[in-house]
Design a protein around this motif. Sequence first.
Motif, PDB file in Angstrom:
ATOM      1  N   LYS A 111      37.449  55.592  50.873  1.00  0.00           N
ATOM      2  CA  LYS A 111      36.236  54.523  50.603  1.00  0.00           C
ATOM      3  C   LYS A 111      36.078  54.461  49.126  1.00  0.00           C
ATOM      4  O   LYS A 111      35.662  53.306  48.356  1.00  0.00           O
ATOM      5  CB  LYS A 111      35.434  55.144  51.287  1.00  0.00           C
ATOM      6  CG  LYS A 111      33.772  54.336  50.959  1.00  0.00           C
ATOM      7  CD  LYS A 111      32.677  54.923  51.837  1.00  0.00           C
ATOM      8  CE  LYS A 111      31.396  54.026  51.576  1.00  0.00           C
ATOM      9  NZ  LYS A 111      30.113  54.668  52.206  1.00  0.00           N
ATOM     10  N   MET A 112      36.396  55.614  48.239  1.00  0.00           N
ATOM     11  CA  MET A 112      35.921  55.594  46.973  1.00  0.00           C
ATOM     12  C   MET A 112      36.969  54.666  46.177  1.00  0.00           C
ATOM     13  O   MET A 112      36.641  53.916  45.253  1.00  0.00           O
ATOM     14  CB  MET A 112      36.337  57.139  46.337  1.00  0.00           C
ATOM     15  CG  MET A 112      35.185  57.866  46.739  1.00  0.00           C
ATOM     16  SD  MET A 112      35.785  59.774  46.365  1.00  0.00           S
ATOM     17  CE  MET A 112      35.483  59.725  44.615  1.00  0.00           C
ATOM     18  N   ILE A 113      38.291  54.510  46.663  1.00  0.00           N
ATOM     19  CA  ILE A 113      39.231  53.710  45.947  1.00  0.00           C
ATOM     20  C   ILE A 113      38.825  52.159  46.197  1.00  0.00           C
ATOM     21  O   ILE A 113      39.001  51.448  45.588  1.00  0.00           O
ATOM     22  CB  ILE A 113      40.756  54.085  46.552  1.00  0.00           C
ATOM     23  CG1 ILE A 113      41.367  55.312  45.978  1.00  0.00           C
ATOM     24  CG2 ILE A 113      41.610  52.763  46.307  1.00  0.00           C
ATOM     25  CD1 ILE A 113      42.443  55.834  46.572  1.00  0.00           C
ATOM     26  N   SER A 114      38.423  51.947  47.582  1.00  0.00           N
ATOM     27  CA  SER A 114      37.909  50.457  47.790  1.00  0.00           C
ATOM     28  C   SER A 114      36.810  50.131  47.015  1.00  0.00           C
ATOM     29  O   SER A 114      36.609  49.088  46.589  1.00  0.00           O
ATOM     30  CB  SER A 114      37.721  50.531  49.338  1.00  0.00           C
ATOM     31  OG  SER A 114      37.249  49.311  49.765  1.00  0.00           O
ATOM     32  N   GLU A 115      35.989  51.092  46.776  1.00  0.00           N
ATOM     33  CA  GLU A 115      34.672  50.762  46.103  1.00  0.00           C
ATOM     34  C   GLU A 115      35.033  50.650  44.747  1.00  0.00           C
ATOM     35  O   GLU A 115      34.413  49.507  43.955  1.00  0.00           O
ATOM     36  CB  GLU A 115      33.779  52.043  46.062  1.00  0.00           C
ATOM     37  CG  GLU A 115      32.417  51.949  45.401  1.00  0.00           C
ATOM     38  CD  GLU A 115      31.547  53.327  45.738  1.00  0.00           C
ATOM     39  OE1 GLU A 115      30.473  53.158  45.626  1.00  0.00           O
ATOM     40  OE2 GLU A 115      31.914  54.333  45.886  1.00  0.00           O
ATOM     41  N   VAL A 116      36.039  51.169  43.990  1.00  0.00           N
ATOM     42  CA  VAL A 116      36.196  51.041  42.527  1.00  0.00           C
ATOM     43  C   VAL A 116      37.104  49.725  42.330  1.00  0.00           C
ATOM     44  O   VAL A 116      36.939  49.053  41.590  1.00  0.00           O
ATOM     45  CB  VAL A 116      37.010  52.053  42.032  1.00  0.00           C
ATOM     46  CG1 VAL A 116      37.822  51.973  40.761  1.00  0.00           C
ATOM     47  CG2 VAL A 116      36.472  53.660  42.129  1.00  0.00           C
ATOM     48  N   THR A 117      37.923  49.468  43.286  1.00  0.00           N
ATOM     49  CA  THR A 117      38.859  48.173  43.148  1.00  0.00           C
ATOM     50  C   THR A 117      38.266  47.030  43.833  1.00  0.00           C
ATOM     51  O   THR A 117      39.121  46.027  43.715  1.00  0.00           O
ATOM     52  CB  THR A 117      40.330  48.707  44.045  1.00  0.00           C
ATOM     53  OG1 THR A 117      40.113  48.786  45.219  1.00  0.00           O
ATOM     54  CG2 THR A 117      40.913  49.987  43.243  1.00  0.00           C
ATOM     55  N   GLY A 118      37.143  46.962  44.502  1.00  0.00           N
ATOM     56  CA  GLY A 118      36.500  46.043  45.338  1.00  0.00           C
ATOM     57  C   GLY A 118      37.421  45.833  46.538  1.00  0.00           C
ATOM     58  O   GLY A 118      37.338  44.429  46.999  1.00  0.00           O
ATOM     59  N   GLY A 119      38.077  46.516  47.084  1.00  0.00           N
ATOM     60  CA  GLY A 119      38.857  46.397  48.385  1.00  0.00           C
ATOM     61  C   GLY A 119      40.151  45.653  48.207  1.00  0.00           C
ATOM     62  O   GLY A 119      40.861  45.470  49.108  1.00  0.00           O
ATOM     63  N   ILE A 175      43.951  52.793  42.160  1.00  0.00           N
ATOM     64  CA  ILE A 175      43.025  52.768  41.056  1.00  0.00           C
ATOM     65  C   ILE A 175      43.885  52.517  39.622  1.00  0.00           C
ATOM     66  O   ILE A 175      44.488  53.473  39.262  1.00  0.00           O
ATOM     67  CB  ILE A 175      42.091  53.750  40.711  1.00  0.00           C
ATOM     68  CG1 ILE A 175      41.182  54.106  42.112  1.00  0.00           C
ATOM     69  CG2 ILE A 175      40.942  53.555  39.442  1.00  0.00           C
ATOM     70  CD1 ILE A 175      40.542  55.083  42.096  1.00  0.00           C
ATOM     71  N   SER A 176      43.726  51.441  39.279  1.00  0.00           N
ATOM     72  CA  SER A 176      44.429  51.105  37.871  1.00  0.00           C
ATOM     73  C   SER A 176      43.531  51.608  36.706  1.00  0.00           C
ATOM     74  O   SER A 176      42.325  51.732  36.864  1.00  0.00           O
ATOM     75  CB  SER A 176      44.612  49.458  37.595  1.00  0.00           C
ATOM     76  OG  SER A 176      43.314  48.632  37.552  1.00  0.00           O
ATOM     77  N   TYR A 177      43.924  51.537  35.479  1.00  0.00           N
ATOM     78  CA  TYR A 177      43.181  52.144  34.527  1.00  0.00           C
ATOM     79  C   TYR A 177      42.210  51.010  34.201  1.00  0.00           C
ATOM     80  O   TYR A 177      40.983  51.564  33.959  1.00  0.00           O
ATOM     81  CB  TYR A 177      44.158  52.223  33.308  1.00  0.00           C
ATOM     82  CG  TYR A 177      43.505  52.894  31.980  1.00  0.00           C
ATOM     83  CD1 TYR A 177      42.646  54.154  32.164  1.00  0.00           C
ATOM     84  CD2 TYR A 177      43.293  52.150  30.763  1.00  0.00           C
ATOM     85  CE1 TYR A 177      41.904  54.670  31.110  1.00  0.00           C
ATOM     86  CE2 TYR A 177      42.332  52.459  29.669  1.00  0.00           C
ATOM     87  CZ  TYR A 177      41.837  54.017  29.903  1.00  0.00           C
ATOM     88  OH  TYR A 177      41.062  54.436  28.873  1.00  0.00           O
ATOM     89  N   ARG A 178      42.301  49.873  34.093  1.00  0.00           N
ATOM     90  CA  ARG A 178      41.269  48.729  34.137  1.00  0.00           C
ATOM     91  C   ARG A 178      40.303  48.810  34.944  1.00  0.00           C
ATOM     92  O   ARG A 178      39.028  48.902  34.676  1.00  0.00           O
ATOM     93  CB  ARG A 178      42.061  47.387  34.192  1.00  0.00           C
ATOM     94  CG  ARG A 178      41.966  46.728  32.867  1.00  0.00           C
ATOM     95  CD  ARG A 178      42.580  45.208  33.078  1.00  0.00           C
ATOM     96  NE  ARG A 178      43.046  44.964  31.904  1.00  0.00           N
ATOM     97  CZ  ARG A 178      44.228  44.848  31.711  1.00  0.00           C
ATOM     98  NH1 ARG A 178      45.045  45.444  32.446  1.00  0.00           N
ATOM     99  NH2 ARG A 178      44.556  44.560  30.494  1.00  0.00           N
ATOM    100  N   ASP A 179      40.523  49.256  36.383  1.00  0.00           N
ATOM    101  CA  ASP A 179      39.539  49.442  37.118  1.00  0.00           C
ATOM    102  C   ASP A 179      38.721  50.783  36.889  1.00  0.00           C
ATOM    103  O   ASP A 179      37.288  50.871  36.991  1.00  0.00           O
ATOM    104  CB  ASP A 179      40.125  49.606  38.526  1.00  0.00           C
ATOM    105  CG  ASP A 179      40.752  48.295  39.261  1.00  0.00           C
ATOM    106  OD1 ASP A 179      40.108  47.186  38.838  1.00  0.00           O
ATOM    107  OD2 ASP A 179      41.380  48.468  40.025  1.00  0.00           O
ATOM    108  N   PHE A 180      39.418  51.560  36.450  1.00  0.00           N
ATOM    109  CA  PHE A 180      38.524  53.052  36.285  1.00  0.00           C
ATOM    110  C   PHE A 180      37.788  52.840  35.134  1.00  0.00           C
ATOM    111  O   PHE A 180      36.628  53.276  35.140  1.00  0.00           O
ATOM    112  CB  PHE A 180      39.953  53.800  35.716  1.00  0.00           C
ATOM    113  CG  PHE A 180      39.207  55.364  35.492  1.00  0.00           C
ATOM    114  CD1 PHE A 180      38.974  56.174  36.611  1.00  0.00           C
ATOM    115  CD2 PHE A 180      39.185  55.868  34.117  1.00  0.00           C
ATOM    116  CE1 PHE A 180      38.347  57.511  36.218  1.00  0.00           C
ATOM    117  CE2 PHE A 180      38.895  57.096  34.053  1.00  0.00           C
ATOM    118  CZ  PHE A 180      38.309  58.032  34.996  1.00  0.00           C
ATOM    119  N   VAL A 181      38.105  52.095  34.125  1.00  0.00           N
ATOM    120  CA  VAL A 181      37.289  51.861  32.980  1.00  0.00           C
ATOM    121  C   VAL A 181      36.006  51.089  33.265  1.00  0.00           C
ATOM    122  O   VAL A 181      34.979  51.273  32.838  1.00  0.00           O
ATOM    123  CB  VAL A 181      38.183  51.397  31.649  1.00  0.00           C
ATOM    124  CG1 VAL A 181      36.988  51.058  30.546  1.00  0.00           C
ATOM    125  CG2 VAL A 181      39.097  52.427  31.272  1.00  0.00           C
TER     126      VAL A 181
END
Length: 156
Positions: free
Chosen positions: A96-104, A109-115
């Motif tokens: 769920k956390m990965i989906s939340e960060v990447t928009g599903g 999680i890429s660095y761009r998504d992380f930043v």
Amino acid sequence: MRDTQREAETQAEGEAGGKAFGLLKARQERRLAEINREFLCDQKYSDEENLPEKLAAFKEKYMEFDLNNEGEIDLMSLKRMMEKLGVPKTHLEMKKMISEVTGGVSDTISYRDFVNMMLGKRSAVLKLVMMFEGKANESSPKPVGPPPERDIASLP
């Protein structure tokens, strides 16, 4: 004779592995630095306070947990990160956390998504954990040694 040759090959592979790993890390650092430069030039983040310092800290933290050195944090890397930060999560919570960060859109999680997550106004679970971890490091050091003795009357 063959054993000696095999040992020499194994030793050479080990040395190349260490050198290859160093080259891989250097290449990854260059890629992340390039992404940081994009964020520094982006007008959207021009009013962000201490942006260069924040991006440097994000890059360092990201590289620490990018276990496969491919520029992405996968489920196992995220699991290790959460455990190291002292907040272990279940498999489903991490998905769920990965989906939340990447928009599903992605399973990593890429660095761009992380930043984007760390600089964004949205409150993601991972962002809260990372901010908590930063504040925990700034707070007073934890006491060392055995806990003080207590008697039964002092228990709650």
